[in-house]
Design an enzyme around this catalytic site. Structure first.
Site, PDB file in Angstrom:
ATOM      1  CG  ASP A 195      65.759  83.938  58.244  1.00 55.30           C
ATOM      2  OD1 ASP A 195      66.464  84.435  57.363  1.00 55.30           O
ATOM      3  OD2 ASP A 195      64.991  84.605  58.963  1.00 55.30           O
ATOM      4  CD  GLU A 212      70.557  84.771  57.252  1.00 50.67           C
ATOM      5  OE1 GLU A 212      70.836  85.622  56.410  1.00 50.67           O
ATOM      6  OE2 GLU A 212      69.485  84.762  57.875  1.00 50.67           O
TER       7      GLU A 212
END
Length: 919
Positions: free
Chosen positions: A515, A552
């Protein structure tokens, strides 16, 4: 979690707002300065007399930075006197314009020229700060107390006093713990040793089921440890840490769970001393578990554990929403997953399954909405009101709010108050492996649920001010939504690597999705990769080299643009083999971006220019046509795996590289190898693909055409050279009733419906107001329209056609080219240029010497509402036919695709992706 756009300065409205946030405090001294400036105008003159400035003494901030054992960086006037003041009792304060309390003083000596080149490289955000030499004999004692930086004038009057940030000096003095220490529970011969890194603590003791046990400090590493007895197994424990806490301004004693916890009691109240090698914590056959065969390249299916079974009536009620549901072999959900595996999906990506903070783990503590949600009108506000009323105590959350990184989440276990979560988590992995699927974990090491003295803060109550990234004034950075961690610090980096290796070795996890990976240093991600690569089947029971890494790569916040280190962003990771999500193709296919005020902006897959929806922001026809051609160029780059150096002819006739194609001012292409792009058109963030098309397609678009556009859009990801990524249910037209941010929207808006008779989730009421109210005027008429609810036939058609695309992808090595050079040599866009048809992309793959079945494969993506012809000179007089999978398709439209050998012309029906093979 909701994501930013790729622009570094894009706003980032993050969902998990209940994370603890620091508050800037205005000191009494600062208020006095603003209020007390007085001027007396003398008669006949213009002389202003001012009161002497008060000291800028605010100990609630930390503007000085102790970056190594010898150096303190501070933005201050080096012409004054400077001191380092420390207090073992932690009671230094400002009284009557000076410091008071128990304190000792160490003079600071200015360093001419400031920080060294090496120090500026290590701390780029402090490059302009003054440097001071620190000479402390017993540095350990100083660091175990309160530390204050002081500035005085030559007469000794206090001018400035501030707290001191100490992560740099802690890494310098105690960083050897990273290589020497094994933290958390370690078992040898049935005997446990517990160790915790707490170099600034004055005392640490073990609380073992209410009994206090002394721990020993290693002065070289700052690690406190204790060796126990076999009888300690499965006992509850915590650490009692006495330490100076800057957020409290005093010495505190905290009872804290273990940051390296492997087991936990319900609601994470205590750590549980388990041994992961204990056979009782493993399901039957765990040691003999065999992984599904690795495919040429992963195809990923993103799934939330609770979504998977919470609405599945074929799962016993007691197992719905749990790890155990995956062991129900004949459930609708498991049948669906096995079908996807047969079609070519290789990995299931699970949203966070580590221990997180926002769901009550005991079922008796949870509340459900007190409404008959299904009986309410499809465009009603009542559903979201009822869901919002219990959102803090219901059973649902995405889980991006970590408490303990290396223990399974308890709300998914049958009994959160014991070791069941470990056994059942492993049972889930085993069940997915037996279904032909490997398992990816979504990991969130970039922030914690809370910091400071919050009861849900773990790391910061053990080593205050270390594990979190601090801004220049000492506030905790919150650009990630919550208390941001600092993976650039040695021991946070160690925690991440140790945690990932534990999941891989002891839970047989096959991949990790990071993340907000752009908030991590690139060097740290490479250390994770290296640690995994060292795992071998012989020694560790897993092949670490087969474990996939992606995340990400967004660039924003206080680290943007390399402000603190070289980040693990999209462009920076080129050449590492670590994948990043490709937002370029996503936006070009869907249209617009995730944060558009008007959700009707169209793209290639949603009717831009070819089927305008009449939205005022659409522009003129000429503007739409030009935008469609630019979107097609972005998609072409995406189809190559978003390669930076791939050369092709753009729609305007120029020969360009992927990096030269524009994406909102940034390069569209950024990877060095095709597998470094994770290619997708929807994910858990933002609206599902079905919902995006509901907003963007003209309202009168028939459902059959909506399904076709849905599949055409999805085909750009599934037939690309990147790693295809599919959000669970997208193959079934999944809707979240237009909810763009369903992180805390309960089971109702997040339903994953395996039985088509229950619909697809559309028309479940207006989506929650917190993140969607501004879209309600657009959403209300759509949700009320019964024509936008797909039938079982529509859902079955979407699922069947998605499966066909997956099988086509798996049928040829041409969709899995290993390197950029292979893509450049074999993949072309033969009709790209000034004469190309807007809304149509033709891609040709040369199979000579690689594909034993076919000389070439040609894919035509026709997103227009009309049949299109594409003449490819290289196919003239060739033996070309529709791909066998589509030739046998249940879709009569795709079967009408045709080829004229005399001219090399391919004919493709409206809103269809057709694949042709050359014998």
């Amino acid at each position: 979690m909701r994501r930013p756009t790729s622009a570094p300065d894009a706003p980032y409205p993050h969902p998990t707002a209940r994370c603890t946030r620091s508050r800037r405090k205005t000191s009494a001294a600062r208020r006095w300065v603003r209020a007390a400036v007085a001027a007396v105008m003398l008669a006949g003159g213009a002389v202003a007399l001012q009161a002497p400035a008060a000291a800028d003494a605010d100990l609630s901030h930390a503007r000085a930075h102790w970056i190594d054992r010898n150096t303190l960086a501070w933005k201050t006037d080096t012409g004054h006197r400077h001191e380092l003041v420390y207090s073992p009792s932690g009671n230094v304060r400002v009284e009557n314009g000076d410091l008071a309390g128990d304190r000792r003083v160490v003079p600071l000596t200015p360093v001419p020229g400031g920080l060294t080149a090496a120090q500026r490289a290590r701390w780029p955000h402090l490059a302009s700060y003054a440097a001071f030499r620190v000479a402390v004999r017993d540095i350990g004692s100083v660091l175990r107390g309160q530390v204050v930086a002081v500035e005085r004038d030559r007469g000794g009057r206090l001018l400035n006093a501030t707290g001191v940030q100490i992560p740099g000096v802690l890494d310098d003095v105690y960083g050897r713990a990273a290589s020497r220490a094994r933290l958390g529970p370690v078992w040898r011969g049935g005997v446990p040793t517990l160790s915790v890194w707490a170099p600034t603590a004055r005392r640490v003791a073990l609380d073992l089921a209410g009994r206090t046990v002394a721990m020993r400090r290693d002065d070289a590493t700052g690690v406190w440890s204790v060796t126990g007895a076999p009888s300690w197994k499965n006992r509850r424990y915590a650490f009692r840490v006495t330490v100076f806490a800057p957020s409290a301004g005093r010495v505190v004693t905290n009872l804290v769970t273990d940051p390296y916890s492997l087991g936990l009691t319900a609601d994470s109240e205590r750590s549980l001393l388990i041994d992961l090698s204990d056979p009782s914590l493993a399901p039957a056959g765990w040691k003999r578990l065999r992984k599904p065969a690795a495919l040429r390249r992963p195809s990923v299916y993103e799934l939330h554990v609770r979504d998977f079974s919470a609405s599945d009536r074929t799962v016993p009620e007691r197992l719905r929403g749990t790890y155990g549901a995956f062991a129900v072999r004949d459930s609708a959900g498991m049948r669906a997953l096995r079908g996807l595996a047969r079609d070519g999906v290789s990995h299931v990506h699970l949203l966070p399954v580590f221990d997180f903070a926002t769901v009550p783990e005991r079922r008796t503590d949870r509340r459900a909405p007190a409404c008959d949600l299904a009986a309410l009108p499809p465009d009603s506000e009542r559903q979201q009101e009822c869901v919002a009323a219990v959102r803090d105590t219901d059973a649902f959350n995405w889980g991006y709010d970590p408490l303990h990184y290396t223990a399974p989440e308890g709300s998914y276990a049958s009994d959160p108050d014991g070791p069941a979560r470990t056994r059942e988590f492993r049972g889930m992995v085993a069940a997915l492996n037996r279904a032909g699927l490997r398992v990816v974990m979504d990991v969130v090491y970039n922030h914690t649920h809370a910091s400071g003295q919050d009861p849900r803060s773990v790391l910061d109550r053990i080593v205050p001010g270390y594990y979190h990234r601090l801004l220049e004034d000492g506030r905790v950075a919150t650009s990630t939504c919550c208390a941001g961690t600092a993976p650039e610090h040695t021991m946070m980096d160690k925690l991440i690597v140790d945690s990932v290796v534990t999941w891989a070795r002891h839970y047989k996890i096959d991949g990790f999705r990071f993340d907000l990976m752009g908030h991590h240093p690139k060097a740290g991600m490479l250390r994770v990769r290296q640690a995994l690569d060292r795992l071998t089947p012989e020694r560790d029971g897993v092949d670490g080299r087969s474990i996939v890494l992606y995340g990400e790569g967004w660039d924003f916040g206080e680290v943007a643009g390399g402000a603190r280190f070289e980040q693990a962003t999209q462009a920076n990771l080129a050449g590492t083999g670590i994948g990043t999500f490709n937002d370029r193709l996503r936006d070009a296919v869907r249209g617009g971006g995730p944060f558009d005020p008007d959700p009707r902006a169209q793209g290639f897959g949603s009717g831009l220019w070819t089927a305008p929806n009449g939205a005022p922001a659409g522009g003129t026809g000429a503007e739409q046509r030009a935008r469609l051609l630019r979107s097609a160029d972005q998609i072409k780059v995406g189809l190559t795996g978003n390669l930076r150096d791939y050369r092709f002819t753009a729609s305007d006739g120029r020969t360009v590289t992927g990096a030269q194609v524009d994406y909102n001012g940034a390069p569209a292409g950024y990877t060095a190898a095709p597998h470094e792009a994770v290619t997708y058109v929807d994910a858990h963030d933002n609206e599902t693909l079905y919902d995006a098309l509901a907003y963007k397609l003209p309202p009168s678009t028939p459902m059959a055409d909506r399904v076709r556009m849905h599949v055409v859009s999805l085909s750009t990801a599934l037939l690309s050279q990147g790693v295809p990524f599919v959000h669970a249910g997208t193959e079934r037209l999944r809707s979240k009733s237009l909810d763009r941010n369903s992180y805390d929207s309960g089971d109702w808006f997040n339903r994953l419906l395996w039985d088509c008779r229950d619909g697809n989730g559309f028309g479940a009421g207006l989506p929650p107001a917190a993140d969607n109210r501004d879209k309600w005027p657009y959403a209300r008429p759509l949700l009320a329209d019964p024509a936008l609810r797909p039938s079982c036939a529509d859902i079955a058609a979407a699922r069947a056609r998605t499966g066909e695309l997956l099988r086509i992808r798996d049928s040829s090595p041409l969709f899995h080219l290993p390197a950029a050079a292979d893509v450049q040599r074999r993949l072309t866009f033969p009709l790209s240029g000034p004469g190309e048809t807007p809304g149509v992309i033709t891609m040709r793959l040369d199979g000579r010497g690689l594909d034993p079945r076919w000389k070439s494969i040609t894919v035509v993506f026709n997103a227009t509402p009309r049949t299109q012809t594409q003449t490819v000179p290289a196919l003239r007089d060739a033996a070309v036919a529709l791909h066998p999978v589509q030739a046998a398709s249940a879709d009569p439209v795709v079967r009408r695709s045709a080829f004229d050998a005399a001219t090399g012309t391919l004919t493709v029906p409206a809103r269809t992706t057709a694949v042709f093979v050359e014998s």
